[in-house]
Scaffold this active site. Structure first.
Site, short mmCIF file in Angstrom:
data_model
loop_
_atom_site.label_atom_id
_atom_site.label_comp_id
_atom_site.label_asym_id
_atom_site.label_seq_id
_atom_site.Cartn_x
_atom_site.Cartn_y
_atom_site.Cartn_z
N ARG A 1 0.86 -1.19 0.00
CA ARG A 1 0.00 0.00 0.00
C ARG A 1 0.90 1.24 0.00
O ARG A 1 1.68 1.47 0.92
CB ARG A 1 -0.97 -0.01 1.18
CG ARG A 1 -0.35 -0.08 2.56
CD ARG A 1 -1.42 0.18 3.63
NE ARG A 1 -0.92 -0.09 4.96
CZ ARG A 1 -0.18 0.75 5.68
NH1 ARG A 1 0.16 1.91 5.17
NH2 ARG A 1 0.23 0.43 6.89
N HIS B 1 -1.99 3.74 6.19
CA HIS B 1 -2.99 2.72 6.55
C HIS B 1 -4.40 3.26 6.38
O HIS B 1 -5.27 2.60 5.82
CB HIS B 1 -2.76 2.26 7.99
CG HIS B 1 -3.77 1.28 8.48
ND1 HIS B 1 -3.83 -0.02 8.03
CD2 HIS B 1 -4.77 1.41 9.38
CE1 HIS B 1 -4.82 -0.65 8.63
NE2 HIS B 1 -5.41 0.19 9.46
N TYR C 1 6.75 4.66 10.71
CA TYR C 1 7.18 3.27 10.76
C TYR C 1 7.76 2.76 9.44
O TYR C 1 8.12 1.58 9.35
CB TYR C 1 6.02 2.37 11.21
CG TYR C 1 4.75 2.49 10.40
CD1 TYR C 1 4.57 1.77 9.23
CD2 TYR C 1 3.72 3.33 10.82
CE1 TYR C 1 3.40 1.87 8.49
CE2 TYR C 1 2.54 3.44 10.10
CZ TYR C 1 2.39 2.71 8.94
OH TYR C 1 1.22 2.83 8.21
#
Length: 398
Positions: free
Chosen positions: A279, A283, A292
């Protein structure tokens, strides 16, 4: 090869300690490397019309993701989980199903739901907080989008098994239904996922599980979720066939999923397909992915964008020119414009509808909450609106 315990199955030889069926694992093992079509000789054998259709759907899906993300940032959606970068998985999943088959999506699989014929803003109704589900699941043979992880996998197995039982009682009724459950890599860490695979294998249910491995369960990388060689290897432990495919290679995903669906439909058992993808967006629209993962990682995967890969192949094969690209881009802009217009004319829902269609018989907690809301709405209706007090010059500057 099947070896059965002689103690439990008279007439069949087997190890006394085997306690039931044992199978040769080799036919269940996934490929050593993800299946690819683009960039290989196989690409030249794919139907050009299929490639153009995949490209058109990818372009529309990409624009849908972009527009939905913008609507979330503007406050028209409460949140939006973009699937930019992994559109090929969702689009191929919807394309390989018959109208009579069932799709069980995750909350991220908006493109797959739209590809089943659901209107764009009906797909997004849940993201607006307007309803539990913006479409009729029975009409579209598509389960509701929902945020619980992997629960839809169990539902898919149950429906597939029930459909097969119905087919056994009505052989000519056209009940050869396949259920396809979409799951994220994070969903494979949930107990429901393992329960679903256990029952699918034991029941030999006509169900396909597509794991979209995009590398992260929100912010948790795959290496912190599983030590398995691949997620597709998990299939073997349940007596299920595993397949591994490049999730950014649209024709490869279409081919592998198509074969998996027909494998399940023909009674040869369930299939677990792992699609390795990524992706490119965060998120959700409420997530900060820079906390992250690095920009270098994202850019490395951007070079393998499924839309870019397919478009490059089409141009190289003489199947797409500037005029063709302009036409599909214009269609994508029309889709985005229709989404904006639909938001502008959508009425606010009745808040009391929140308690409808949760249980056939409302629980005591729901009745209590509904009563509290009714009291609040009545109080608000009875309280006259207080005119705003004009701000002073000093207050206005502050």
């Amino acid at each position: 090869m099947t070896i059965l315990d002689a103690n439990t199955t008279p007439g069949l030889a087997g190890q006394p300690s085997s306690h039931g069926p044992r199978r040769d694992a080799a036919p269940l093992l996934p490929e050593r490397e993800p299946v690819r079509v683009l960039g290989t000789e196989a690409a030249g054998t794919v139907d050009p019309d299929l490639l153009r259709d995949l490209h058109r759907r990818l372009v529309l899906g990409r624009r849908f993701n972009q527009q939905a993300t913008t609507l979330a940032r503007q406050g028209s959606l409460a949140v939006y989980p973009s699937s930019t970068g992994q559109e090929a998985c969702q689009i191929a999943a919807a394309m390989v199903l018959r109208e009579t088959d069932w799709l069980f999506p995750t909350y991220r699989d908006t493109l797959a739901v739209m590809a089943r014929g659901v209107a764009p803003m009906d797909v997004l109704a849940l993201m607006r907080g307007h309803t539990h589900c913006g479409y009729d699941p029975r009409r579209y043979r598509t389960a509701p989008l929902s945020t619980p992880l992997a629960t839809q996998a169990c539902h898919a197995v149950g429906l597939a098994h029930a459909a097969r039982l119905r087919a056994a009682g009505d052989p000519g009724g056209g009940h050869d239904v396949v259920a396809l459950a979409l799951i994220g890599d994070g969903g494979t860490s949930e107990g429901d996922f393992h329960e679903a695979l256990t029952f699918a294998g034991v029941l030999n249910a006509p169900v396909v599980f597509l794991v979209q491995n995009n590398g992260y369960a929100i912010s948790v990388p795959l290496a912190r979720q599983s030590a398995a060689p691949t997620l597709a290897h998990k299939a073997v432990g349940y007596g299920i066939t595993g397949r591994l495919v490049d999730g950014n290679d649209a024709p490869a995903v279409h081919a592998v999923l198509g074969a998996a669906v027909e494998h399940a439909r023909s009674g040869r058992g369930p299939v677990l397909v792992e699609a390795v993808t990524y992706r490119l967006d965060a998120h959700t629209s409420a997530d900060d992915a820079t906390r992250y993962r690095t920009s270098e990682e994202v850019e490395a995967w951007r070079a393998r964008d499924p839309l870019t890969l397919l478009e490059r192949h089409l141009r190289g094969a003489g199947l797409l020119d500037d005029a063709g690209l302009a036409a599909v881009t214009a269609a994508a802009e029309e889709l985005a414009a229709s989404m904006r217009a639909a938001v502008a004319r959508t009425e606010e829902p009745d808040p009391r509808s929140l308690f409808a269609h949760v249980y056939a018989e409302p629980t005591s907690q729901l009745r209590e909450q509904a009563a509290a809301l009714a009291t609040r709405l009545a109080d608000e209706a009875a309280t006259p609106t207080t005119p705003a007090i004009p701000a002073t010059h000093t207050e206005a500057r502050a």
